[in-house]
Scaffold this motif. Structure first.
Motif, mmCIF file in Angstrom:
data_model
loop_
_atom_site.group_PDB
_atom_site.id
_atom_site.type_symbol
_atom_site.label_atom_id
_atom_site.label_comp_id
_atom_site.label_asym_id
_atom_site.label_seq_id
_atom_site.Cartn_x
_atom_site.Cartn_y
_atom_site.Cartn_z
ATOM 1 N N ALA A 65 4.182 -5.098 6.512
ATOM 2 C CA ALA A 65 5.442 -4.648 7.102
ATOM 3 C C ALA A 65 5.165 -4.098 8.500
ATOM 4 O O ALA A 65 4.131 -3.501 8.749
ATOM 5 N N PRO A 66 6.078 -4.309 9.419
ATOM 6 C CA PRO A 66 5.891 -3.800 10.777
ATOM 7 C C PRO A 66 5.781 -2.279 10.785
ATOM 8 O O PRO A 66 6.355 -1.603 9.937
ATOM 9 N N ALA A 67 5.063 -1.761 11.762
ATOM 10 C CA ALA A 67 4.847 -0.320 11.855
ATOM 11 C C ALA A 67 6.161 0.426 12.045
ATOM 12 O O ALA A 67 6.276 1.577 11.666
ATOM 13 N N HIS A 68 7.160 -0.213 12.631
ATOM 14 C CA HIS A 68 8.441 0.449 12.873
ATOM 15 C C HIS A 68 9.420 0.298 11.711
ATOM 16 O O HIS A 68 10.568 0.698 11.822
ATOM 17 N N ALA A 69 8.966 -0.264 10.591
ATOM 18 C CA ALA A 69 9.848 -0.447 9.426
ATOM 19 C C ALA A 69 10.327 0.913 8.921
ATOM 20 O O ALA A 69 9.594 1.889 8.948
ATOM 21 N N ALA A 70 11.563 0.953 8.470
ATOM 22 C CA ALA A 70 12.150 2.203 7.988
ATOM 23 C C ALA A 70 11.445 2.687 6.726
ATOM 24 O O ALA A 70 11.090 1.895 5.858
ATOM 25 N N ALA A 71 11.232 3.988 6.653
ATOM 26 C CA ALA A 71 10.631 4.593 5.465
ATOM 27 C C ALA A 71 11.662 4.576 4.341
ATOM 28 O O ALA A 71 12.860 4.574 4.595
ATOM 29 N N PRO A 72 11.194 4.560 3.109
ATOM 30 C CA PRO A 72 12.154 4.609 1.992
ATOM 31 C C PRO A 72 12.999 5.877 2.074
ATOM 32 O O PRO A 72 12.507 6.941 2.435
ATOM 33 N N THR A 73 14.271 5.749 1.761
ATOM 34 C CA THR A 73 15.169 6.894 1.893
ATOM 35 C C THR A 73 15.203 7.758 0.645
ATOM 36 O O THR A 73 15.533 8.922 0.726
ATOM 37 N N ALA A 74 14.893 7.197 -0.501
ATOM 38 C CA ALA A 74 14.931 7.978 -1.737
ATOM 39 C C ALA A 74 13.729 7.620 -2.601
ATOM 40 O O ALA A 74 13.300 6.483 -2.630
ATOM 41 N N ALA A 125 3.048 9.559 -6.862
ATOM 42 C CA ALA A 125 2.590 8.222 -7.237
ATOM 43 C C ALA A 125 3.569 7.172 -6.738
ATOM 44 O O ALA A 125 3.165 6.123 -6.235
ATOM 45 N N THR A 126 4.857 7.453 -6.837
ATOM 46 C CA THR A 126 5.862 6.514 -6.360
ATOM 47 C C THR A 126 5.768 6.368 -4.850
ATOM 48 O O THR A 126 5.876 5.273 -4.315
ATOM 49 N N LEU A 127 5.559 7.474 -4.158
ATOM 50 C CA LEU A 127 5.399 7.410 -2.712
ATOM 51 C C LEU A 127 4.209 6.557 -2.326
ATOM 52 O O LEU A 127 4.273 5.757 -1.412
ATOM 53 N N LEU A 128 3.108 6.743 -3.032
ATOM 54 C CA LEU A 128 1.918 5.943 -2.748
ATOM 55 C C LEU A 128 2.203 4.468 -2.954
ATOM 56 O O LEU A 128 1.835 3.634 -2.132
ATOM 57 N N LEU A 129 2.849 4.144 -4.065
ATOM 58 C CA LEU A 129 3.148 2.742 -4.341
ATOM 59 C C LEU A 129 4.105 2.168 -3.309
ATOM 60 O O LEU A 129 3.924 1.053 -2.831
ATOM 61 N N THR A 130 5.107 2.917 -2.931
ATOM 62 C CA THR A 130 6.078 2.449 -1.960
ATOM 63 C C THR A 130 5.415 2.252 -0.599
ATOM 64 O O THR A 130 5.601 1.235 0.047
ATOM 65 N N GLY A 131 4.608 3.225 -0.184
ATOM 66 C CA GLY A 131 3.915 3.114 1.102
ATOM 67 C C GLY A 131 2.882 2.013 1.092
ATOM 68 O O GLY A 131 2.736 1.257 2.048
#
Length: 88
Positions: free
Chosen positions: A23-32, A9-15
């Motif tokens: 956000a740009p397509a090249h934006a860094a993915a969350p690290t944690a 659920a957190t991943l979905l919300l973050t994404g």
């Protein structure tokens, strides 16, 4: 009593946040991923209305009332598939 809710659920919300705000397509993915903590009920009423419940792991367990089944499911990270009242 606490239970960790699936980090999915957190991943979905973050994404989804990145998509919603463009956000740009090249934006860094969350690290944690920070897990969401959900409180399980701490007590149940003591009335006697017995139920038998089937859980997502395939187990079948009897309880003195449905509240105790919900607490059990929460504490064991299970879903209740079905509960039936037991007539005696």
């Amino acid at each position: 009593m606490r239970k960790l809710v699936a980090p999915f659920a957190t991943l979905l919300l973050t994404g989804a946040a990145g998509l919603a705000f463009g956000a740009p397509a090249h934006a860094a993915a969350p690290t944690a991923v920070v897990p969401v903590v959900q409180e399980c009920p701490g007590f149940c009423p003591t009335y006697y209305e017995p139920v038998v419940c089937l859980f997502s792991n395939g187990s079948t367990v009897w309880f003195s009332n449905e509240c105790f089944a919900e607490v059990y499911a929460c504490n064991h990270s299970l879903s209740i598939l079905r509960c039936a009242r037991v007539r005696g």
